[in-house]
Motif scaffolding. Structure first.
Motif, mmCIF file in Angstrom:
data_model
loop_
_atom_site.group_PDB
_atom_site.id
_atom_site.type_symbol
_atom_site.label_atom_id
_atom_site.label_comp_id
_atom_site.label_asym_id
_atom_site.label_seq_id
_atom_site.Cartn_x
_atom_site.Cartn_y
_atom_site.Cartn_z
ATOM 1 N N LEU A 14 -19.475 -1.330 -14.957
ATOM 2 C CA LEU A 14 -19.297 -2.590 -15.674
ATOM 3 C C LEU A 14 -20.645 -3.272 -15.898
ATOM 4 O O LEU A 14 -20.953 -3.709 -17.015
ATOM 5 N N ILE A 15 -21.465 -3.329 -14.863
ATOM 6 C CA ILE A 15 -22.800 -3.919 -15.006
ATOM 7 C C ILE A 15 -23.630 -3.111 -15.997
ATOM 8 O O ILE A 15 -24.327 -3.690 -16.845
ATOM 9 N N ALA A 16 -23.553 -1.789 -15.918
ATOM 10 C CA ALA A 16 -24.311 -0.945 -16.853
ATOM 11 C C ALA A 16 -23.923 -1.238 -18.301
ATOM 12 O O ALA A 16 -24.790 -1.413 -19.163
ATOM 13 N N LEU A 17 -22.614 -1.311 -18.571
ATOM 14 C CA LEU A 17 -22.151 -1.586 -19.940
ATOM 15 C C LEU A 17 -22.582 -2.972 -20.410
ATOM 16 O O LEU A 17 -23.002 -3.148 -21.563
ATOM 17 N N GLY A 50 -25.775 -12.301 -19.742
ATOM 18 C CA GLY A 50 -26.734 -12.380 -18.639
ATOM 19 C C GLY A 50 -26.156 -13.069 -17.416
ATOM 20 O O GLY A 50 -26.332 -12.599 -16.283
ATOM 21 N N VAL A 51 -25.456 -14.167 -17.621
ATOM 22 C CA VAL A 51 -24.842 -14.890 -16.502
ATOM 23 C C VAL A 51 -23.767 -14.019 -15.849
ATOM 24 O O VAL A 51 -23.654 -13.971 -14.614
ATOM 25 N N THR A 52 -23.005 -13.308 -16.665
ATOM 26 C CA THR A 52 -21.969 -12.420 -16.130
ATOM 27 C C THR A 52 -22.596 -11.298 -15.307
ATOM 28 O O THR A 52 -22.110 -10.977 -14.210
ATOM 29 N N LEU A 56 -21.890 -10.597 -11.361
ATOM 30 C CA LEU A 56 -21.419 -9.289 -10.896
ATOM 31 C C LEU A 56 -22.445 -8.613 -9.989
ATOM 32 O O LEU A 56 -22.074 -7.917 -9.037
ATOM 33 N N ALA A 57 -23.731 -8.842 -10.260
ATOM 34 C CA ALA A 57 -24.781 -8.284 -9.403
ATOM 35 C C ALA A 57 -24.704 -8.881 -8.000
ATOM 36 O O ALA A 57 -24.917 -8.177 -7.007
#
Length: 174
Positions: A14-17, A50-52, A56-57
């Protein structure tokens, strides 16, 4: 072979996408001349991505701190394991640093960040015309570093899949 946990796999992809989408949107919006409604819309979407990613990070880091990563195959040379650890560490740093630098750049430009158009994020620095170009440059070069690191990460994964055939890539596949 041991695999990553399902939440770790979900967060990874999800982070990669989202990073790919934010990067593509960043390139697109900065190539639109002038200040158009479309460009402003893309800037908002870019910030929301970016905030998302940052949120998630944080979840991913918390998960990683409480759940060990699978061990590397015994036949994997120690230098490759060390290189993999260093690259993963760099990726984590960049996944946090890039949204923060973009946030600070936006604030230095005098433009508040309003997540999804409804949740204003705190204004932690005042508009600063002297700091704005530096933060823009930092944001750009952090992104270019991330691009290089992701390319190296993908090439290493493909090497493990097609040359070494050691199952390293299968550990993170959904």
């Amino acid at each position: 072979m041991e695999r990553y946990t399902k939440p770790a796999i979900l967060l990874h992809w999800l982070i990669a996408l989202l990073i790919i989408a934010a990067f593509a949107l960043g390139l697109t919006m900065t190539n639109i001349p002038g200040l158009t409604p479309t460009k402003l819309k893309y800037f908002s979407w870019h910030k929301w991505l970016g905030v998302t990613v940052l949120g998630l990070a944080c979840l991913r880091l918390l998960w990683r701190l409480t759940h060990a990563a699978p061990v590397y195959p015994a036949e994997m040379p120690r230098w490759q394991q060390s290189a993999a650890h260093a690259l993963h560490f760099l990726l984590y740093i960049l996944i946090f640093a890039i949204p923060v630098s973009g946030y600070l750049y936006s604030l230095a430009a005098g433009i508040p960040v309003v997540y999804l158009g409804v949740l204003p994020l705190p204004v932690i620095i005042d508009p600063n015309p002297e700091l704005k170009p530096l933060l823009k440059l930092v944001h750009y070069w952090l992104n270019m570093t991330l691009l290089a690191a992701v390319c190296l990460h993908v090439l290493a994964a493909l090497k493990h899949q097609f040359i070494d055939r050691d199952g390293v890539l299968r550990r993170i596949l959904p």
